[in-house]
Scaffold this motif. Structure first.
Motif, PDB file in Angstrom:
ATOM      1  N   PHE A  29       0.817  -1.203   0.000  1.00 18.92           N
ATOM      2  CA  PHE A  29       0.000   0.000   0.000  1.00 18.92           C
ATOM      3  C   PHE A  29       0.858   1.264   0.000  1.00 18.92           C
ATOM      4  N   GLY A  30       2.003   1.192   0.649  1.00 16.55           N
ATOM      5  CA  GLY A  30       2.891   2.342   0.675  1.00 16.55           C
ATOM      6  C   GLY A  30       3.778   2.450  -0.546  1.00 16.55           C
ATOM      7  N   ARG A  31       3.862   1.369  -1.331  1.00 23.05           N
ATOM      8  CA  ARG A  31       4.652   1.343  -2.572  1.00 23.05           C
ATOM      9  C   ARG A  31       6.127   1.694  -2.318  1.00 23.05           C
ATOM     10  N   THR A  32       6.623   1.255  -1.158  1.00 26.61           N
ATOM     11  CA  THR A  32       7.989   1.588  -0.769  1.00 26.61           C
ATOM     12  C   THR A  32       8.965   0.501  -1.207  1.00 26.61           C
ATOM     13  N   GLU A  33      10.047   0.899  -1.870  1.00 20.62           N
ATOM     14  CA  GLU A  33      11.124  -0.015  -2.242  1.00 20.62           C
ATOM     15  C   GLU A  33      12.333   0.274  -1.343  1.00 20.62           C
ATOM     16  N   ILE A  34      12.831  -0.774  -0.699  1.00 24.88           N
ATOM     17  CA  ILE A  34      13.996  -0.630   0.181  1.00 24.88           C
ATOM     18  C   ILE A  34      15.165  -1.367  -0.454  1.00 24.88           C
ATOM     19  N   HIS A  35      16.224  -0.629  -0.737  1.00 27.72           N
ATOM     20  CA  HIS A  35      17.420  -1.202  -1.358  1.00 27.72           C
ATOM     21  C   HIS A  35      18.494  -1.359  -0.280  1.00 27.72           C
ATOM     22  N   VAL A  36      18.926  -2.601  -0.083  1.00 25.27           N
ATOM     23  CA  VAL A  36      19.826  -2.919   1.030  1.00 25.27           C
ATOM     24  C   VAL A  36      21.113  -3.542   0.504  1.00 25.27           C
ATOM     25  N   ASP A  37      22.235  -3.108   1.066  1.00 30.77           N
ATOM     26  CA  ASP A  37      23.531  -3.728   0.816  1.00 30.77           C
ATOM     27  C   ASP A  37      24.141  -4.136   2.151  1.00 30.77           C
ATOM     28  N   GLY A  38      24.746  -5.349   2.199  1.00 28.04           N
ATOM     29  CA  GLY A  38      25.568  -5.711   3.338  1.00 28.04           C
ATOM     30  C   GLY A  38      24.986  -6.690   4.330  1.00 28.04           C
ATOM     31  N   LEU A  39      23.925  -7.421   3.965  1.00 23.07           N
ATOM     32  CA  LEU A  39      23.323  -8.369   4.904  1.00 23.07           C
ATOM     33  C   LEU A  39      23.984  -9.740   4.891  1.00 23.07           C
ATOM     34  N   GLU A  40      24.956  -9.937   4.014  1.00 20.39           N
ATOM     35  CA  GLU A  40      25.457 -11.281   3.742  1.00 20.39           C
ATOM     36  C   GLU A  40      26.083 -11.970   4.956  1.00 20.39           C
ATOM     37  N   ASN A  41      26.767 -11.216   5.807  1.00 20.55           N
ATOM     38  CA  ASN A  41      27.543 -11.837   6.880  1.00 20.55           C
ATOM     39  C   ASN A  41      26.811 -11.887   8.220  1.00 20.55           C
ATOM     40  N   LEU A  42      25.513 -11.660   8.199  1.00 22.79           N
ATOM     41  CA  LEU A  42      24.741 -11.668   9.434  1.00 22.79           C
ATOM     42  C   LEU A  42      23.969 -12.982   9.557  1.00 22.79           C
ATOM     43  N   GLN A  43      23.655 -13.360  10.794  1.00 21.29           N
ATOM     44  CA  GLN A  43      22.942 -14.602  11.013  1.00 21.29           C
ATOM     45  C   GLN A  43      21.840 -14.416  12.050  1.00 21.29           C
ATOM     46  N   ARG A  44      20.873 -15.304  12.001  1.00 20.20           N
ATOM     47  CA  ARG A  44      19.689 -15.141  12.845  1.00 20.20           C
ATOM     48  C   ARG A  44      19.942 -15.560  14.292  1.00 20.20           C
ATOM     49  N   ASN A  45      20.932 -16.382  14.541  1.00 17.75           N
ATOM     50  CA  ASN A  45      21.160 -16.887  15.891  1.00 17.75           C
ATOM     51  C   ASN A  45      22.365 -16.234  16.562  1.00 17.75           C
ATOM     52  N   GLY A  46      22.633 -14.984  16.209  1.00 14.95           N
ATOM     53  CA  GLY A  46      23.749 -14.269  16.816  1.00 14.95           C
ATOM     54  C   GLY A  46      23.273 -13.236  17.829  1.00 14.95           C
ATOM     55  N   TRP A  47      24.229 -12.517  18.389  1.00 12.37           N
ATOM     56  CA  TRP A  47      23.943 -11.401  19.299  1.00 12.37           C
ATOM     57  C   TRP A  47      24.600 -10.155  18.707  1.00 12.37           C
ATOM     58  N   TYR A  48      23.829  -9.083  18.514  1.00 12.69           N
ATOM     59  CA  TYR A  48      24.347  -7.902  17.834  1.00 12.69           C
ATOM     60  C   TYR A  48      23.960  -6.615  18.569  1.00 12.69           C
TER      61      TYR A  48
ATOM     62  N   PRO B 139      18.444 -11.646  14.987  1.00 16.21           N
ATOM     63  CA  PRO B 139      17.471 -11.709  16.091  1.00 16.21           C
ATOM     64  C   PRO B 139      16.624 -10.460  16.166  1.00 16.21           C
ATOM     65  N   PHE B 140      15.461 -10.600  16.772  1.00 13.52           N
ATOM     66  CA  PHE B 140      14.474  -9.531  16.849  1.00 13.52           C
ATOM     67  C   PHE B 140      15.076  -8.269  17.451  1.00 13.52           C
ATOM     68  N   LEU B 141      14.840  -7.126  16.795  1.00 13.81           N
ATOM     69  CA  LEU B 141      15.376  -5.849  17.266  1.00 13.81           C
ATOM     70  C   LEU B 141      14.672  -5.395  18.543  1.00 13.81           C
ATOM     71  N   LYS B 142      15.469  -5.005  19.540  1.00 16.56           N
ATOM     72  CA  LYS B 142      14.912  -4.465  20.774  1.00 16.56           C
ATOM     73  C   LYS B 142      15.537  -3.101  21.030  1.00 16.56           C
ATOM     74  N   PHE B 143      14.678  -2.107  21.142  1.00 18.39           N
ATOM     75  CA  PHE B 143      15.103  -0.726  21.306  1.00 18.39           C
ATOM     76  C   PHE B 143      15.117  -0.358  22.790  1.00 18.39           C
ATOM     77  N   PHE B 144      16.065   0.471  23.188  1.00 18.41           N
ATOM     78  CA  PHE B 144      16.008   1.091  24.503  1.00 18.41           C
ATOM     79  C   PHE B 144      14.974   2.210  24.444  1.00 18.41           C
ATOM     80  N   LEU B 145      13.985   2.144  25.329  1.00 16.79           N
ATOM     81  CA  LEU B 145      12.860   3.071  25.287  1.00 16.79           C
ATOM     82  C   LEU B 145      12.811   3.936  26.541  1.00 16.79           C
TER      83      LEU B 145
END
Length: 312
Positions: free
Chosen positions: A81-100, A124-130
């Motif tokens: 609905f927003g018709r937004t295109e997100i162009h991303v570079d640099g995700l190759e070396n990241l993993q889902r089971n890490g700590w960042y 892993p799921f992003l957690k913000f300091f609020l």
């Protein structure tokens, strides 16, 4: 009244043409939020009432899966609905089971849904300091609490001078929040500038960077102190909106057509771990120099992006 929304480039004539899209997309996002927040809060209550460590870890994983589904649907709505295109570079070396530790420049409230879409189910799921006051936001505040987002109290220098017993409380709260993340992979998100970029803030700070505000090192220094032994890397993210900094209404109206995202995983220098940022002047200066170097590089990326966009 829309002109008062910070960062928005939606103007009055375009507003009337965009109202149907804003209403539809906003309603769908609200329905998606209620639809996911309801089971999330019910399960969080069960987790709270059953004080068994293994059960709580299992429930935490389930809650994260619900939140990831919530983000995935919102991201689909943003792109459809927003018709937004997100162009991303640099995700190759990241993993889902890490700590960042994820750090990023802050341009707009739109940064948050963009980052969530880019990283959802990739790390892993992003957690913000609020800020502690945000726990009172209807529905979302309880959802953030259920997902173990850290709520922090910020004290001004003047307040600390009047109440010296509060010194170090923010560091202690950071450590307690980060201790929860030892059993479950997590990505701790920090907007290092502490506030969204505007030209007025840039001028007031007399920032040495062309497109950035001063980075604040204290917050990430505390995170590295509390979590440095388990973090795999610092994920440095640079956001750029070729059409200008948007507001949330611009996103709902389908006017945020393109977002550029540059991602870089940085090994954490050993000399930045185990130092005393609050009391060691040498360590604090070294830490700030390291962060300023990252910000200078980010400023160059943003400058190139603006030059390329202006010549396109």
């Amino acid at each position: 009244m829309w002109a008062l929304i910070p960062g928005s480039y939606l103007r009055m004539p375009a507003l009337f043409l965009s109202i149907p899209r804003i209403v539809v997309s906003g309603t769908l996002i609200a329905l998606n939020t209620v639809g996911h927040a309801t089971p999330l809060l019910l399960l969080a209550l069960i987790k709270f009432l059953v004080p068994i460590a293994g059960f709580r870890r299992l429930m935490s994983r389930i809650l994260v899966r619900i939140a990831e589904s919530w983000i995935a649907v919102n991201s689909w709505l943003m792109c459809t609905f927003g018709r937004t295109e997100i162009h991303v570079d640099g995700l190759e070396n990241l993993q889902r089971n890490g700590w960042y530790l994820v750090i990023c420049n802050h341009q707009s409230w739109v940064d948050i849904p963009v980052l969530q879409q880019v990283f959802n189910r990739r790390i892993p799921f992003l957690k913000f300091f609020l800020k502690s006051q945000l726990i009172w936001v209807p529905v979302l505040g309880l959802a953030w609490w259920a997902l173990d987002f850290p709520f922090m109290k910020r004290y001004s220098r003047e307040h600390l001078e009047k109440n010296p017993q509060l010194r170090g409380k923010d560091v202690e709260a950071t450590r307690k929040a980060c201790e929860k993340y030892r059993d479950l992979p997590v990505s701790v998100m920090n907007f290092v500038e502490g506030t969204r970029f505007t030209e007025a803030k840039h001028e007031r700070q007399q920032s040495p960077y062309r497109h950035l505000l001063h980075p604040r090192a204290g917050g990430i220094a505390f995170v590295l102190d509390a979590m440095g032994d388990m973090l795999n890397a610092v994920v440095d993210v640079t956001l750029f909106y070729p059409a200008g900094r948007p507001g949330v209404l611009d996103l709902l109206a389908g006017r945020v057509r393109r977002v550029e995202v540059r991602v870089r995983a940085i090994p954490i220098p050993a000399e930045l771990l185990g130092g005393d940022y609050e009391n060691d002047d040498v360590f604090r200066r070294h830490f700030q120099e390291w962060l300023n170097g990252l910000w200078s590089r980010k400023d160059e990326i943003l400058n190139r992006g603006r030059l390329e966009n202006s010549s396109a």
